[in-house]
Design a protein around this motif. Structure first.
Motif, PDB file in Angstrom:
ATOM      1  N   ARG A  14       0.843  -1.213   0.000  1.00  0.00           N
ATOM      2  CA  ARG A  14       0.000   0.000   0.000  1.00  0.00           C
ATOM      3  C   ARG A  14       0.873   1.256   0.000  1.00  0.00           C
ATOM      4  NH1 ARG A  14      -3.780  -2.856   4.112  1.00  0.00           N
ATOM      5  NH2 ARG A  14      -5.502  -3.560   2.797  1.00  0.00           N
ATOM      6  N   THR A  15       1.996   1.197   0.693  1.00  0.00           N
ATOM      7  CA  THR A  15       2.912   2.346   0.725  1.00  0.00           C
ATOM      8  C   THR A  15       3.536   2.573  -0.647  1.00  0.00           C
ATOM      9  OG1 THR A  15       3.382   1.908   3.065  1.00  0.00           O
ATOM     10  CG2 THR A  15       4.912   3.348   1.878  1.00  0.00           C
ATOM     11  N   VAL A  16       3.911   1.493  -1.324  1.00  0.00           N
ATOM     12  CA  VAL A  16       4.455   1.625  -2.680  1.00  0.00           C
ATOM     13  C   VAL A  16       3.432   2.296  -3.589  1.00  0.00           C
ATOM     14  CG1 VAL A  16       5.190   0.362  -4.737  1.00  0.00           C
ATOM     15  CG2 VAL A  16       6.034  -0.329  -2.478  1.00  0.00           C
ATOM     16  N   LEU A  17       2.175   1.878  -3.487  1.00  0.00           N
ATOM     17  CA  LEU A  17       1.132   2.471  -4.328  1.00  0.00           C
ATOM     18  C   LEU A  17       0.944   3.950  -4.000  1.00  0.00           C
ATOM     19  CD1 LEU A  17      -1.105   2.129  -6.439  1.00  0.00           C
ATOM     20  CD2 LEU A  17      -2.646   1.478  -4.579  1.00  0.00           C
ATOM     21  N   ARG A  18       0.942   4.295  -2.718  1.00  0.00           N
ATOM     22  CA  ARG A  18       0.761   5.694  -2.329  1.00  0.00           C
ATOM     23  C   ARG A  18       1.907   6.562  -2.830  1.00  0.00           C
ATOM     24  NH1 ARG A  18       2.689   8.165   2.000  1.00  0.00           N
ATOM     25  NH2 ARG A  18       3.052   6.221   3.154  1.00  0.00           N
ATOM     26  N   LEU A  19       3.135   6.068  -2.659  1.00  0.00           N
ATOM     27  CA  LEU A  19       4.288   6.832  -3.140  1.00  0.00           C
ATOM     28  C   LEU A  19       4.267   6.979  -4.654  1.00  0.00           C
ATOM     29  CD1 LEU A  19       7.127   5.359  -0.886  1.00  0.00           C
ATOM     30  CD2 LEU A  19       6.066   7.625  -0.727  1.00  0.00           C
ATOM     31  N   THR A  20       3.836   5.928  -5.355  1.00  0.00           N
ATOM     32  CA  THR A  20       3.742   6.005  -6.814  1.00  0.00           C
ATOM     33  C   THR A  20       2.780   7.102  -7.239  1.00  0.00           C
ATOM     34  OG1 THR A  20       4.250   3.649  -7.027  1.00  0.00           O
ATOM     35  CG2 THR A  20       3.159   4.704  -8.898  1.00  0.00           C
ATOM     36  N   ARG A  21       1.655   7.189  -6.537  1.00  0.00           N
ATOM     37  CA  ARG A  21       0.661   8.212  -6.866  1.00  0.00           C
ATOM     38  C   ARG A  21       1.124   9.605  -6.466  1.00  0.00           C
ATOM     39  NH1 ARG A  21      -4.721   4.845  -4.793  1.00  0.00           N
ATOM     40  NH2 ARG A  21      -4.934   3.545  -6.662  1.00  0.00           N
ATOM     41  N   LYS A  46      -1.688  -8.614  -9.398  1.00  0.00           N
ATOM     42  CA  LYS A  46      -2.018  -9.360  -8.180  1.00  0.00           C
ATOM     43  C   LYS A  46      -1.897  -8.459  -6.954  1.00  0.00           C
ATOM     44  CE  LYS A  46      -0.614 -13.573  -5.701  1.00  0.00           C
ATOM     45  NZ  LYS A  46       0.332 -14.716  -5.697  1.00  0.00           N
ATOM     46  N   ALA A  47      -0.861  -7.618  -6.935  1.00  0.00           N
ATOM     47  CA  ALA A  47      -0.679  -6.689  -5.821  1.00  0.00           C
ATOM     48  C   ALA A  47      -1.796  -5.661  -5.784  1.00  0.00           C
ATOM     49  CB  ALA A  47       0.676  -5.993  -5.936  1.00  0.00           C
ATOM     50  N   LEU A  48      -2.145  -5.118  -6.949  1.00  0.00           N
ATOM     51  CA  LEU A  48      -3.216  -4.123  -7.003  1.00  0.00           C
ATOM     52  C   LEU A  48      -4.534  -4.712  -6.552  1.00  0.00           C
ATOM     53  CD1 LEU A  48      -2.291  -2.407 -10.389  1.00  0.00           C
ATOM     54  CD2 LEU A  48      -1.918  -1.527  -8.076  1.00  0.00           C
ATOM     55  N   ALA A  49      -4.762  -5.992  -6.862  1.00  0.00           N
ATOM     56  CA  ALA A  49      -5.981  -6.661  -6.413  1.00  0.00           C
ATOM     57  C   ALA A  49      -5.998  -6.786  -4.904  1.00  0.00           C
ATOM     58  CB  ALA A  49      -6.087  -8.035  -7.059  1.00  0.00           C
ATOM     59  N   ALA A  50      -4.860  -7.139  -4.322  1.00  0.00           N
ATOM     60  CA  ALA A  50      -4.775  -7.288  -2.871  1.00  0.00           C
ATOM     61  C   ALA A  50      -4.978  -5.948  -2.169  1.00  0.00           C
ATOM     62  CB  ALA A  50      -3.420  -7.874  -2.492  1.00  0.00           C
ATOM     63  N   ILE A  51      -4.381  -4.902  -2.705  1.00  0.00           N
ATOM     64  CA  ILE A  51      -4.502  -3.572  -2.115  1.00  0.00           C
ATOM     65  C   ILE A  51      -5.933  -3.054  -2.229  1.00  0.00           C
ATOM     66  CG2 ILE A  51      -3.763  -1.162  -2.320  1.00  0.00           C
ATOM     67  CD1 ILE A  51      -1.074  -2.278  -3.368  1.00  0.00           C
ATOM     68  N   GLY A  52      -6.613  -3.444  -3.303  1.00  0.00           N
ATOM     69  CA  GLY A  52      -7.963  -2.935  -3.551  1.00  0.00           C
ATOM     70  C   GLY A  52      -9.034  -3.534  -2.683  1.00  0.00           C
ATOM     71  N   GLY A  53      -8.656  -4.343  -1.707  1.00  0.00           N
ATOM     72  CA  GLY A  53      -9.653  -4.872  -0.788  1.00  0.00           C
ATOM     73  C   GLY A  53     -10.311  -6.137  -1.271  1.00  0.00           C
ATOM     74  N   SER A  99      -2.114 -19.127   4.851  1.00  0.00           N
ATOM     75  CA  SER A  99      -1.877 -17.912   4.079  1.00  0.00           C
ATOM     76  C   SER A  99      -2.616 -18.023   2.759  1.00  0.00           C
ATOM     77  CB  SER A  99      -0.379 -17.701   3.823  1.00  0.00           C
ATOM     78  OG  SER A  99       0.148 -18.785   3.104  1.00  0.00           O
ATOM     79  N   PRO A 100      -3.070 -16.899   2.203  1.00  0.00           N
ATOM     80  CA  PRO A 100      -3.904 -16.965   1.002  1.00  0.00           C
ATOM     81  C   PRO A 100      -3.147 -17.424  -0.221  1.00  0.00           C
ATOM     82  CG  PRO A 100      -3.385 -14.698   1.558  1.00  0.00           C
ATOM     83  CD  PRO A 100      -2.886 -15.529   2.681  1.00  0.00           C
ATOM     84  N   ASP A 101      -3.820 -18.265  -1.040  1.00  0.00           N
ATOM     85  CA  ASP A 101      -3.258 -18.678  -2.323  1.00  0.00           C
ATOM     86  C   ASP A 101      -3.298 -17.527  -3.313  1.00  0.00           C
ATOM     87  OD1 ASP A 101      -2.901 -21.210  -1.345  1.00  0.00           O
ATOM     88  OD2 ASP A 101      -4.737 -22.012  -2.207  1.00  0.00           O
ATOM     89  N   SER A 102      -4.367 -16.766  -3.248  1.00  0.00           N
ATOM     90  CA  SER A 102      -4.554 -15.654  -4.174  1.00  0.00           C
ATOM     91  C   SER A 102      -5.602 -14.726  -3.591  1.00  0.00           C
ATOM     92  CB  SER A 102      -5.004 -16.175  -5.546  1.00  0.00           C
ATOM     93  OG  SER A 102      -6.207 -16.920  -5.415  1.00  0.00           O
ATOM     94  N   VAL A 103      -5.876 -13.667  -4.303  1.00  0.00           N
ATOM     95  CA  VAL A 103      -6.868 -12.693  -3.860  1.00  0.00           C
ATOM     96  C   VAL A 103      -7.757 -12.350  -5.033  1.00  0.00           C
ATOM     97  CG1 VAL A 103      -7.247 -10.374  -2.932  1.00  0.00           C
ATOM     98  CG2 VAL A 103      -5.290 -11.716  -2.147  1.00  0.00           C
ATOM     99  N   THR A 104      -9.066 -12.432  -4.850  1.00  0.00           N
ATOM    100  CA  THR A 104      -9.959 -12.038  -5.925  1.00  0.00           C
ATOM    101  C   THR A 104     -10.049 -10.513  -5.952  1.00  0.00           C
ATOM    102  OG1 THR A 104     -12.201 -12.232  -6.830  1.00  0.00           O
ATOM    103  CG2 THR A 104     -12.007 -12.252  -4.452  1.00  0.00           C
ATOM    104  N   PRO A 105      -9.910  -9.889  -7.110  1.00  0.00           N
ATOM    105  CA  PRO A 105      -9.873  -8.435  -7.174  1.00  0.00           C
ATOM    106  C   PRO A 105     -11.141  -7.774  -6.678  1.00  0.00           C
ATOM    107  CG  PRO A 105      -9.384  -9.427  -9.321  1.00  0.00           C
ATOM    108  CD  PRO A 105      -9.703 -10.532  -8.395  1.00  0.00           C
TER     109      PRO A 105
END
Length: 208
Positions: free
Chosen positions: A14-21, A70-77, A96-102
């Motif tokens: 989430r920090t990487v995404l915030r800094l990117t923005r 995959k990261a954006l999906a996880a960050i998006g809740g 631990s999760p195998d994956s995250v549905t967007p």
């Protein structure tokens, strides 16, 4: 032990995404460490694990951190998927999760035109559709025998959710609750509005 997406690593993403923005471009590992007030060695440890998990696709020539879909999906809740659960003999529960549905839309394969209806009544409890649940409906005027459909009955100004069967010039609508009788109408009085794709609701209450 293989790496997993911990709460700390999710915060890092989430920090990487915030800094990117905020800065108009992906940050470097050093910039991320400064923002999080951790050592570069600690940040490097987490970033290596995130690359192995597929949450960070690659780093550019200048070491910029790029998030994967995959990261954006996880960050998006999205909803984490923790493997499988046995309905028969017990199996090991994953930690631990195998994956995250967007999103729920993606998980249910929602398409253009699909819509939700809120269920009123208990005629379909046999397939887990409870009073107050929502069902996802895909618009169509044709369904196969035995499919659960939303149908409009001519002259009654009412729609109902039932399993549909055709018998010559008649259509029979069956409930999934033995307390409700089957209903039969002339085929020209039954208009199919859509096919049930999924149920959205809480788990049924326990049996007494």
């Amino acid at each position: 032990m293989p790496p997993r997406l911990t709460a700390v690593r999710l915060h890092l993403l989430r920090t990487v995404l915030r800094l990117t923005r905020d800065t108009g471009g992906p940050p470097s590992a050093a910039e991320l460490a400064r923002e999080l007030k951790i050592t570069e060695a600690s940040a490097s440890l987490h970033l290596r694990a995130l690359r192995e998990l597929g949450y960070i696709e690659r780093t550019g020539a200048r070491g910029r951190l790029l998030l994967s879909d995959k990261a954006l999906a996880a960050i998006g809740g999205g909803i984490p998927i923790y493997g499988q659960i046995a309905a028969g003999p017990p199996i090991l529960a994953e930690q631990s999760p195998d994956s995250v549905t967007p999103s729920l839309d993606s998980f249910l394969d929602v398409r253009d035109g699909d819509f939700l209806l809120r269920v009123s009544g208990e005629s379909m409890t046999g397939i887990g559709v409870m009073n107050g649940d929502h069902v996802l409906v895909r618009p169509t005027q044709e369904v196969h025998d035995g499919e659960v459909a939303v149908v409009l009955i001519s002259g009654e100004n009412a729609a109902t959710l039932k399993r549909l069967y055709r018998f010559g010039p008649e259509v029979t609508l069956l409930s999934e609750n033995p307390a409700f009788a089957r209903m039969t109408y002339p085929a020209d009085q039954v208009q199919v509005q859509g096919r049930m794709i999924a149920r959205v609701g809480l788990a049924p209450r326990r049996r007494e």
